[in-house]
Write an enzyme that holds these catalytic residues in place. Structure first.
Site, PDB file in Angstrom:
ATOM      1  N   LYS A 128      -2.290   6.127  -4.373  1.00  0.00           N
ATOM      2  CA  LYS A 128      -3.508   7.021  -4.001  1.00  0.00           C
ATOM      3  C   LYS A 128      -3.119   8.312  -4.676  1.00  0.00           C
ATOM      4  O   LYS A 128      -1.964   8.912  -4.857  1.00  0.00           O
ATOM      5  CB  LYS A 128      -3.693   7.176  -2.472  1.00  0.00           C
ATOM      6  CG  LYS A 128      -3.808   5.658  -1.800  1.00  0.00           C
ATOM      7  CD  LYS A 128      -3.880   6.010  -0.264  1.00  0.00           C
ATOM      8  CE  LYS A 128      -3.759   4.662   0.380  1.00  0.00           C
ATOM      9  NZ  LYS A 128      -2.334   4.623   0.527  1.00  0.00           N
ATOM     10  N   TYR A 145       3.162  10.080   0.569  1.00  0.00           N
ATOM     11  CA  TYR A 145       4.351   9.497   1.566  1.00  0.00           C
ATOM     12  C   TYR A 145       5.706   9.804   1.057  1.00  0.00           C
ATOM     13  O   TYR A 145       6.583   9.510   1.792  1.00  0.00           O
ATOM     14  CB  TYR A 145       3.973   7.764   1.364  1.00  0.00           C
ATOM     15  CG  TYR A 145       2.688   7.467   2.004  1.00  0.00           C
ATOM     16  CD1 TYR A 145       1.822   8.384   2.683  1.00  0.00           C
ATOM     17  CD2 TYR A 145       2.184   5.976   1.641  1.00  0.00           C
ATOM     18  CE1 TYR A 145       0.634   7.777   2.882  1.00  0.00           C
ATOM     19  CE2 TYR A 145       1.059   5.533   2.058  1.00  0.00           C
ATOM     20  CZ  TYR A 145       0.089   6.573   2.868  1.00  0.00           C
ATOM     21  OH  TYR A 145      -1.110   5.869   3.058  1.00  0.00           O
ATOM     22  N   HIS A 191      -7.208   9.852  -2.293  1.00  0.00           N
ATOM     23  CA  HIS A 191      -6.706   9.508  -0.920  1.00  0.00           C
ATOM     24  C   HIS A 191      -7.669   9.978   0.194  1.00  0.00           C
ATOM     25  O   HIS A 191      -8.044   9.720   1.228  1.00  0.00           O
ATOM     26  CB  HIS A 191      -5.327  10.210  -0.841  1.00  0.00           C
ATOM     27  CG  HIS A 191      -4.530   9.802   0.102  1.00  0.00           C
ATOM     28  ND1 HIS A 191      -3.096   9.709  -0.121  1.00  0.00           N
ATOM     29  CD2 HIS A 191      -4.920   9.213   1.425  1.00  0.00           C
ATOM     30  CE1 HIS A 191      -2.512   9.045   1.144  1.00  0.00           C
ATOM     31  NE2 HIS A 191      -3.662   8.914   1.953  1.00  0.00           N
ATOM     32  N   ASP A 212       0.713  -1.138  -0.284  1.00  0.00           N
ATOM     33  CA  ASP A 212      -0.059  -0.201  -0.071  1.00  0.00           C
ATOM     34  C   ASP A 212       0.628   1.169   0.081  1.00  0.00           C
ATOM     35  O   ASP A 212       1.625   1.535   1.053  1.00  0.00           O
ATOM     36  CB  ASP A 212      -0.957  -0.080   1.472  1.00  0.00           C
ATOM     37  CG  ASP A 212      -1.843   1.113   1.188  1.00  0.00           C
ATOM     38  OD1 ASP A 212      -2.923   1.149   0.558  1.00  0.00           O
ATOM     39  OD2 ASP A 212      -1.621   2.368   1.801  1.00  0.00           O
TER      40      ASP A 212
END
Length: 325
Positions: free
Chosen positions: A79, A51, A112, A46
């Site tokens: 995402k 990130y 997201h 994931d």
């Protein structure tokens, strides 16, 4: 090892029950974590643009494809970030994600958050006049973004599309407007935030739940659920770790679960599944006393997102509501 269980999505594809989360990992930690995970049996990863570590994941994938697994044996989620909810920026961000990962397609692409930012000024643009606030795009609706996601799926660059952090109202709005049901809703889910109504609605309309932060969340200064006395008691009884028990709680509820770790021992341990009896499941469920407790509320982020997403007490001062359609 895990039980090797896979769960069927409404597309007919399957998603592995246990995956590796990569949120809140520090720079230069994720490449090693992903390589360790895949070499030890994980097949579900994931990821997300925000990130800021997808390039590291890409380097790890080069080390394990095709020597350990084929691309087709992995289930890879990423995402779409808030600053790319508009059609042009959305496809550009997807292309950048694929470039960072060294892939030609994603198995799953999620919106997201049910929030758009003004595009063109970085991942988290600051509001030009409101100090300490993110610059929200209140014109682009969730339905607009969902129509863009539908078009992205038609390119073949993503196999399935879904959402993350969406409520019943948000998902209902997408389905009513387009007839296209998200494959997945990835949500914060753990024993003190079971989100029973949302889980029941998603089951009713065929949306699979993926649970993030299954062990709790330590960036808000509260103890992790792994420290809970009841969780520890059940773990001791089963000869398991508290983390394994919490992952089993989510799996018992039908979720796919994505615990995050960058430590080799924990990555391996989290993948060793245990099963809960109904009695033990009920014990863990009962650790929620009173109101649910959500850790991930963007109005408390820096910069602050001035929008009410979940109707939590903290959000009652927000000026804006989600533009669904």
């Amino acid at each position: 090892m895990s039980f090797g269980k896979v769960l069927e999505l409404n597309t007919g594809a399957t998603i592995p029950e246990i995956g590796l989360g990569t949120w809140l990992s520090k720079p230069n930690e994720v490449e090693s974590a992903v390589e360790i995970a895949v070499r030890n049996g994980y097949r579900h990863l994931d990821l997300a643009m925000i990130y800021r570590n997808q390039d590291e994941v890409g380097r790890a994938l080069k080390k394990v494809i095709p020597s350990v697994v084929t691309r087709e044996q992995l289930f890879i989620t990423s995402k779409l970030w808030n600053c790319s909810h508009q059609q042009g920026p959305a496809e550009a961000e997807l292309d950048e994600t694929l470039k960072q990962l060294g892939l030609t397609y994603l198995d799953l692409y999620l919106v997201h958050w049910p929030v758009a930012f003004e595009p063109g000024n970085g991942l988290t643009p600051f509001h030009p006049t409101k100090e300490g606030e993110a610059h929200l795009d209140l014109k682009t609706s969730l339905v607009d973004t969902w129509r863009t996601m539908i078009k992205l799926k038609e390119t073949g660059k993503v196999k399935a599309i879904g959402v993350s952090n969406f409520t019943i109202e948000h998902i209902k709005g997408l389905i009513d407007a387009t007839g296209v049901v998200p494959a997945v809703n990835q949500i914060e889910a753990h024993p003190v935030l079971p989100q029973d109504d949302l889980v029941a609605y998603c089951k009713q309309v065929g949306v699979h739940i993926t649970a993030y932060s299954p062990l709790g969340n330590n960036f808000v200064g509260k103890p992790m659920h792994t420290e809970n006395a009841v969780v520890k008691q059940v773990a001791e009884k089963l000869g398991a770790t508290p983390a394994q028990v919490l992952i089993a709680w989510g799996a018992h509820r039908g979720y796919s679960v994505i615990p995050k770790s960058v430590q080799e021992g924990r990555i391996i341990s989290n993948f060793k599944q245990v099963a809960l009896s109904e009695e033990d499941y009920n014990k863990i469920t009962a650790i929620k006393v009173g109101k649910s407790e959500r850790f991930n509320i963007p109005i408390g982020f820096k910069p602050k997102w001035d929008i009410n997403l979940f109707d939590e007490e903290l959000e009652k001062t927000a000026t804006n509501k989600v533009n669904i359609a």
